[in-house]
Design an enzyme around this catalytic site. Sequence first.
Site, PDB file in Angstrom:
ATOM      1  CG  LEU A 147      55.360 -12.509 -38.822  1.00 57.96           C
ATOM      2  CD1 LEU A 147      56.470 -13.348 -39.305  1.00 57.96           C
ATOM      3  CD2 LEU A 147      56.096 -11.831 -37.716  1.00 57.96           C
ATOM      4  CB  SER A 148      49.893 -15.102 -40.355  1.00 60.10           C
ATOM      5  OG  SER A 148      49.956 -15.205 -41.469  1.00 60.10           O
ATOM      6  N   GLY A 186      46.457 -24.717 -50.213  1.00 57.33           N
ATOM      7  CA  GLY A 186      44.963 -25.082 -50.586  1.00 57.33           C
ATOM      8  C   GLY A 186      44.513 -24.612 -52.375  1.00 57.33           C
ATOM      9  CG  ASP A 223      49.540 -19.160 -47.063  1.00 56.67           C
ATOM     10  OD1 ASP A 223      49.530 -20.079 -47.394  1.00 56.67           O
ATOM     11  OD2 ASP A 223      49.563 -17.966 -47.644  1.00 56.67           O
ATOM     12  CG  ASN A 226      45.894 -23.024 -39.598  1.00 51.59           C
ATOM     13  OD1 ASN A 226      47.028 -23.245 -39.616  1.00 51.59           O
ATOM     14  ND2 ASN A 226      45.204 -21.765 -40.071  1.00 51.59           N
ATOM     15  CD1 TRP A 227      43.062 -24.689 -33.365  1.00 55.24           C
ATOM     16  CD2 TRP A 227      41.847 -26.602 -33.230  1.00 55.24           C
ATOM     17  NE1 TRP A 227      43.426 -25.257 -32.042  1.00 55.24           N
ATOM     18  CE2 TRP A 227      42.969 -26.580 -32.522  1.00 55.24           C
ATOM     19  CE3 TRP A 227      40.682 -27.741 -33.846  1.00 55.24           C
ATOM     20  CZ2 TRP A 227      43.619 -28.072 -32.042  1.00 55.24           C
ATOM     21  CZ3 TRP A 227      41.397 -28.763 -33.185  1.00 55.24           C
ATOM     22  CH2 TRP A 227      42.805 -28.815 -32.716  1.00 55.24           C
TER      23      TRP A 227
END
Length: 244
Positions: free
Chosen positions: A196-197, A24, A21, A69-70
Site C-alpha cells: 500500500l506504500s 522509472g 508505479d 519521495n523527497w
Amino acid sequence: MPVTDTRRTEDGPRHIAIIMDGNGRWAKARGRPRAFGHQQGVEAVRAVVRSGSDLGVRCLTLFGFSTENWSRPAEEVEALFGLLRRFVDADLESLARDGVRIRIFGRRDGLSDDLVEIIERAETRTATNSEFFLNIAFNYGGRDEIVRAVRKIAADVADGKLPPDAIDERVFASQLDSADLPDPDLVIRTSGEQRLSNFLLWQAAYAEFVFLDVLWPDFAREHLEAAIGEFRRRRRRFGGVDDR
C-alpha cells in the site's frame, strides 16, 4: 460537496484509487532517464481519467508524489513538480469544461509558492463541478494525513468546540483530505508490487485490491477494464457473512 449521486452502475466501483508505479523502470528499460518515464506517465493519467468516466467511475484518486519521495534525487523531484505544473496548465480548462472537480491531497508546506498557487488555482477553478472527481495525492502520506487530522480534532477539543465523547469515525473522516468523498472501493497498483506504500490508510480499510504487472506508462483502458471486471467478481462482505 458530498458525492451522493448513484446514477452510475450499481455494481461499482464508484471510487478507484491508483498507485501509479513503474515509471522509472519503464524509462530504464528504454535507456532513458527516470524523468522520461514520469513524462510518459502523464499520458496514462489522461487516458485513465477519460476511461474511468466512460466506465461509470465517479471518483478517481491518483498517488502522484509521496512524503517519502523527497529522498529521491533532486532532479527527479523537480521533474515530478514540473509535471504537475504542466498538467494543470495543459489540462485544467478542458477538465473544468467537462465538469471535473480537482482536489489535491497532501501537505502544502514544503512546496514552492508557485506550485501552491497552481494547486489552489486548479481547486478553485473546478470547485463547483460535480460530474467527476479527480483527486491527486501530492506530497501526501497516509500516516501524515492521519496525524494532521488528529491535530485538527485536538485543537477543536482544546478550544471547547468539540467534546471528546463526540469524536467518532464520521468526525475523524471529516478532517481527512478526502472529506465528503466516498472511500475507495478499489485500489489498483501497477508494476507488480503488492503493498500500500502509505496510501489512503484510513480510507482503504475495506477496499478491494488489484495488483497488475503492467508498468504505469503502459496502463491503458483495457487494464482498467480488467481491474473493474475483477472487482465485480468479488463478494464484498464488510466484516459480515455472505449467504449467497
